[in-house]
Design a protein around this motif. Structure first.
Motif, PDB file in Angstrom:
ATOM      1  N   CYS A 140       0.731  -1.137   0.197  1.00 49.11           N
ATOM      2  CA  CYS A 140      -0.115  -0.168   0.012  1.00 49.11           C
ATOM      3  C   CYS A 140       0.794   1.333  -0.029  1.00 49.11           C
ATOM      4  O   CYS A 140       0.264   2.128  -0.336  1.00 49.11           O
ATOM      5  N   ILE A 141       2.310   0.948   0.108  1.00 47.11           N
ATOM      6  CA  ILE A 141       3.073   2.274   0.311  1.00 47.11           C
ATOM      7  C   ILE A 141       3.538   2.578  -1.298  1.00 47.11           C
ATOM      8  O   ILE A 141       4.143   1.669  -1.667  1.00 47.11           O
ATOM      9  N   ASP A 142       3.347   3.847  -1.479  1.00 50.10           N
ATOM     10  CA  ASP A 142       3.879   4.411  -2.801  1.00 50.10           C
ATOM     11  C   ASP A 142       5.203   4.767  -2.771  1.00 50.10           C
ATOM     12  O   ASP A 142       5.457   6.042  -2.432  1.00 50.10           O
ATOM     13  N   ALA A 143       6.194   4.196  -3.163  1.00 48.82           N
ATOM     14  CA  ALA A 143       7.665   4.623  -3.025  1.00 48.82           C
ATOM     15  C   ALA A 143       8.271   3.747  -4.162  1.00 48.82           C
ATOM     16  O   ALA A 143       8.028   2.660  -4.352  1.00 48.82           O
ATOM     17  N   ASP A 144       9.685   4.313  -4.293  1.00 43.36           N
ATOM     18  CA  ASP A 144      10.599   3.435  -4.939  1.00 43.36           C
ATOM     19  C   ASP A 144      11.096   2.178  -4.350  1.00 43.36           C
ATOM     20  O   ASP A 144      10.750   2.497  -3.168  1.00 43.36           O
ATOM     21  N   GLU A 145      11.697   1.434  -5.045  1.00 45.01           N
ATOM     22  CA  GLU A 145      12.253   0.207  -4.230  1.00 45.01           C
ATOM     23  C   GLU A 145      13.206   0.634  -3.134  1.00 45.01           C
ATOM     24  O   GLU A 145      13.248  -0.093  -2.046  1.00 45.01           O
ATOM     25  N   ASP A 146      14.093   1.589  -3.247  1.00 42.76           N
ATOM     26  CA  ASP A 146      14.894   1.882  -2.106  1.00 42.76           C
ATOM     27  C   ASP A 146      14.221   2.374  -0.858  1.00 42.76           C
ATOM     28  O   ASP A 146      14.680   1.939   0.331  1.00 42.76           O
ATOM     29  N   LEU A 147      13.293   3.200  -0.942  1.00 39.48           N
ATOM     30  CA  LEU A 147      12.274   3.658  -0.003  1.00 39.48           C
ATOM     31  C   LEU A 147      11.626   2.521   0.770  1.00 39.48           C
ATOM     32  O   LEU A 147      11.431   2.542   1.751  1.00 39.48           O
ATOM     33  N   LEU A 148      11.091   1.701  -0.415  1.00 42.77           N
ATOM     34  CA  LEU A 148      10.385   0.532   0.272  1.00 42.77           C
ATOM     35  C   LEU A 148      11.026  -0.323   1.145  1.00 42.77           C
ATOM     36  O   LEU A 148      10.538  -0.987   1.939  1.00 42.77           O
ATOM     37  N   GLU A 149      12.302  -0.490   0.556  1.00 39.55           N
ATOM     38  CA  GLU A 149      13.332  -1.483   1.335  1.00 39.55           C
ATOM     39  C   GLU A 149      13.449  -0.854   2.938  1.00 39.55           C
ATOM     40  O   GLU A 149      13.297  -1.528   3.955  1.00 39.55           O
ATOM     41  N   LEU A 150      13.367   0.438   3.146  1.00 39.08           N
ATOM     42  CA  LEU A 150      13.480   1.023   4.631  1.00 39.08           C
ATOM     43  C   LEU A 150      12.048   0.659   5.441  1.00 39.08           C
ATOM     44  O   LEU A 150      11.907   0.973   6.265  1.00 39.08           O
ATOM     45  N   GLN A 151      11.026   0.666   4.529  1.00 33.35           N
ATOM     46  CA  GLN A 151       9.654   0.217   4.971  1.00 33.35           C
ATOM     47  C   GLN A 151       9.423  -1.397   5.448  1.00 33.35           C
ATOM     48  O   GLN A 151       8.716  -1.668   6.298  1.00 33.35           O
ATOM     49  N   ARG A 152      10.259  -2.172   4.738  1.00 34.93           N
ATOM     50  CA  ARG A 152       9.809  -3.510   4.588  1.00 34.93           C
ATOM     51  C   ARG A 152       9.689  -4.218   5.736  1.00 34.93           C
ATOM     52  O   ARG A 152       8.850  -5.076   6.339  1.00 34.93           O
TER      53      ARG A 152
END
Length: 164
Positions: A140-152
Motif C-alpha cells: 500500500c506504500i507508494d515509493a520506489d524500491e529503495d524507500l520501500l526497502e526502508l519500510q519492509r
C-alpha cells in the motif's frame, strides 16, 4: 417474516470460531502451511475483541493462541469482514489490531516487548465482488524500491545523542 439474523454468514463463522474443535479445523485448513506445520496443539481462544467500536456492525473478530513445536507461541487473529465490497483500509486496520494485541500481550511486562509472538491474520470475506485489496501493508506504500526497502521490516533510524 424472512431471515431474522442480521448477517447469517457472520453468525455462521462466529459459531465455527466459538467451537474449539471446529475452529481448529477451520484454522488448520485456512492458514499458511508454514504455521500449521509448526503448531504443537490446537489453537486456544483468547478473550476480547480488538475491533474499533464504530466497526462492530461490519466486522467481528476472534483471537487464538497456539503453542509451537519449538516451545514458543503464536497468535492467530481472525477477522470476519462482512461488507459487500472489498475494504481498501483493511491492511492499515489490521496493523492497528496487531498493535493492540501486542500491547495487551506485554501489558505490565515490558520485557515481553522484546519477545513478541508472531500474529498470523486470517481475514474471512464474503462480499459480492472478489477481494482485490493488497494483503500486505508494504504493497500500500507508494515509493520506489529503495524507500520501500526502508519500510519492509518496520525498522527505524536512531540518532543517539546520549554520548555513550
Amino acid at each position: 417474516m424472512g431471515n431474522t439474523l442480521p448477517n447469517p454468514h457472520d453468525t455462521l463463522f462466529k459459531a465455527l470460531l466459538e467451537d474449539p474443535e471446529r475452529a481448529s479445523a477451520l484454522l488448520r485448513e485456512s492458514l499458511p502451511k508454514a504455521l500449521t506445520d509448526k503448531m504443537a496443539d490446537d489453537p486456544r481462544p483468547v478473550d476480547g475483541s480488538f475491533i474499533d467500536e464504530n466497526l462492530r456492525g461490519t466486522h467481528s473478530d476472534r483471537l487464538f493462541q497456539v503453542a509451537l513445536r519449538d516451545g514458543r507461541s503464536a497468535f492467530i487473529y481472525t477477522l470476519i469482514e462482512h461488507k459487500s465490497w472489498p475494504d481498501m483500509g483493511a491492511p492499515l486496520q489490521l496493523m492497528g489490531y496487531r498493535h493492540r494485541i501486542w500491547t495487551r500481550h506485554a501489558q505490565d511486562k515490558p520485557e515481553q516487548l522484546r519477545k513478541l509472538p508472531p500474529i498470523i491474520t486470517l481475514l474471512v470475506y464474503h462480499g459480492r465482488t472478489p477481494w482485490n485489496v493488497p494483503t500486505r501493508l508494504i504493497d500500500c506504500i507508494d515509493a520506489d524500491e529503495d524507500l520501500l526497502e526502508l519500510q519492509r521490516d518496520g525498522g527505524y533510524a536512531v540518532k543517539d545523542l546520549s554520548g555513550n
